[in-house]
Design an enzyme around this catalytic site. Sequence first.
Site, PDB file in Angstrom:
ATOM      1  N   ARG A  86      43.539  10.630  48.400  1.00  0.00           N
ATOM      2  CA  ARG A  86      43.297  11.510  49.538  1.00  0.00           C
ATOM      3  C   ARG A  86      41.843  11.925  49.689  1.00  0.00           C
ATOM      4  NH1 ARG A  86      47.272  16.521  50.346  1.00  0.00           N
ATOM      5  NH2 ARG A  86      48.689  14.751  50.374  1.00  0.00           N
ATOM      6  N   HIS A 127      50.809   5.888  57.052  1.00  0.00           N
ATOM      7  CA  HIS A 127      50.313   7.169  56.532  1.00  0.00           C
ATOM      8  C   HIS A 127      51.278   8.281  56.936  1.00  0.00           C
ATOM      9  CE1 HIS A 127      46.967   9.300  54.677  1.00  0.00           C
ATOM     10  NE2 HIS A 127      47.018  10.205  55.630  1.00  0.00           N
ATOM     11  N   TYR A 174      44.884  12.320  75.765  1.00  0.00           N
ATOM     12  CA  TYR A 174      43.861  12.189  76.796  1.00  0.00           C
ATOM     13  C   TYR A 174      42.739  11.229  76.405  1.00  0.00           C
ATOM     14  CZ  TYR A 174      46.036  16.488  78.477  1.00  0.00           C
ATOM     15  OH  TYR A 174      46.941  17.416  78.913  1.00  0.00           O
TER      16      TYR A 174
END
Length: 751
Positions: free
Chosen positions: A40, A86, A130
Amino acid sequence: MATDLTDPFDSPQVGVFDAPFDSALSERYLVYALSTITARSLPDVRDGLKPVHRRLLWAMRLLRLDPASGYKKCARVVGDVIGKYHPHGDQSVYDAMVRLAQDFALRYPLVDGQGNFGNIDGDNAAAYRYTEARLTQVAIDLMDGLDEDAVSFRPTYNGEEQEPELFPGAFPNLLANGASGIAVGMATSVPPHNAAELLDAAIALVDDRQADPLTFVSGPDFPTGGLVVDPAAVIREAYATGRGSFRVRARWSVEREKGGGWQVVITEIPYGVPKGKLIEQIAALINDKKLPILADVRDESDAEVRIVLEPRSRTVDAGVLMDGLFRLTDLENRFSLNLNVLDKDRTPRVMSLREALLAWVDHQLVVLRRRSEHRLAKIADRVELLNGYLVAYLNLDRVIEIIRTEDEPKAVMIAEFSLTDRQAEAILNMRLRSLRRLEEFEIRGERDKLEKERGDLETLLGSETRQRSRLKRDLGRVRNRYGPDTALGKRRTTIEEAAPAREIPLEAMIEREPITVILSQRGWIRAMKGHVDLSASETLKFKEGDGPAFAFHAQTTDKLLLVAENGRFYTLAADRLPGGRGFGEPVRAMVDLDGGTAIAGLLAARRQDRLLVVASDGRGFVAPVAEVIAETRKGKTVLTPRPGATLKIVRPIASSDDYVAAIGDNRKMLVFPLAELVEMTRGQGLQLQRYGDGGLSDAITFRYAEGLTWPMGGDTGRVRTEADLGAWRAARGAAGRMPPTGFPRDNKFAT
């Protein structure tokens, strides 16, 4: 409870186990810590990526979002990533994707974003429904070789897909784009660098593993530019150990205006500092009057950063102004270097710059060999088929006959022409239209070309020297793409040593103006603008029953020393005194001075001066002004009077003064050398004069060669000077003798 002797962490069984709580907790926490470190927070030294970034780029590659294709919605990419590779929150994945697209966050962006991906002001990106994205050429270079077995693949978390364990990384991403992350018990912080410089250093390390990368890498190269102002020795030490920090400043210049005015224009700010936050910091300084020499700040930025600073007056020194801003705002900050990364064995460790580059070079050699071996296998497969096609061409009629007449033509062809199973299968799968293209010279030409390539590859794999030469050539091609003459590769951050920001003197922070300081007998203080006539009683007005105690001329830049009879010194800022339109304010409200302690003196403090400090019993010493200035309301104890005594005299000593004159209540005067008086910062001091009864009336320092001067009295303003002081000259601590004729009856020297 039955005791289960099996290890609950290795056993898939579910149940209740008897185990010590501390060991169970520590083992489980260790699993969590290792997961955080390796999967991570820390990047891999070979491709410079964390798993989330690697999976994002891999998903975009599978969606064919190369630089020449159209954009796709980020929501589609994020959905594929969290669904296939993931299994984490969509927001965290999208945040990682946004950072990969921000040209002010990454030196070489890996994602080409379309839409609102945030800005340098610190505003967030628009929602992923968007925005759209595709890969950049840098990402393509980073993944070049994934189809050629350059790296190993592993199953995804659910076993349905395959994902690369790391990328081939033909681009030095770790050092070029930098990285940051906080794991459990460790962290990483790598600043961005110039790719061309890194590749030059890597090419040198291919031939000489002991080469100094700092011959080519001058320092960090931040996407927002700026200046790294650390000395070369500090930079070298940081890179040698893998730990350190870099002092980064904004880039600024002075723009002259008509009429002699000027303004400072900031065009580049330190990396990682939101411009909006920076503007707020500067505006707060102005509002809080912590930097009085700065009048205004304006943000005139568009696509480029342009912050305009207006000084309070044209006489302000631009360097002093910027030093103040460097000390008080994030126009100068430190970017830490902690090159803590995962090595090829997935072990976290801190590397030096040379070690990190060598690890990347070694990885490139592994990739080169794996790609070469993969190509050899492909060539072998193709040559095998071409040999089969050649047999078919030379025996075309017989092959056709076998296919037409035999029930098992494949086995017959294998037996008759000594073909392999793949060759026979390929011949059987040929279309009829391909037969006319089976010309012998074309087949032989392709086979000979492949055989030559195979020979070159086998030679390459058998020679480390050839591998190094090939790698240098490949790195050189990448270097040309990101060279210093390209728009993306041009260095943005200047390495330029500079001294630490100077502490701004008070004189520079405050506009220097003349004032007249007035302290009344009841302790009311005020400052009138200008140097007023102190002899004109109509200008000095007081409350009924009050009158003047101290009045003198000063400047707004001065520090004032308020001296109490108990020996404590307090410091007042002249620019903070109340105005002179009224009667002022109680000085005891400005410092922690109780009402029962009288004020012995008030004077302007200049750091280079010394003070004569004497108690009523005649004990005193010389005190440096710089050591008696107090920083808090509580003040500072300087003189500690003996029981029954109080501090009585505090006067500045001129640089030319060499003698002390003291006179007691018994009207005896003594003159002795100033050198006989000790210099201290706190204490009771030495006895200036010995008294049979009473105590000290007054003391002063003067220049012996000029004699001692005192006022004649009355309103005439005349003074008298006694040049011959031999009769009163004695050692410190003597009793003295009666003063010269005409000495004032109040036993006070001229001030």
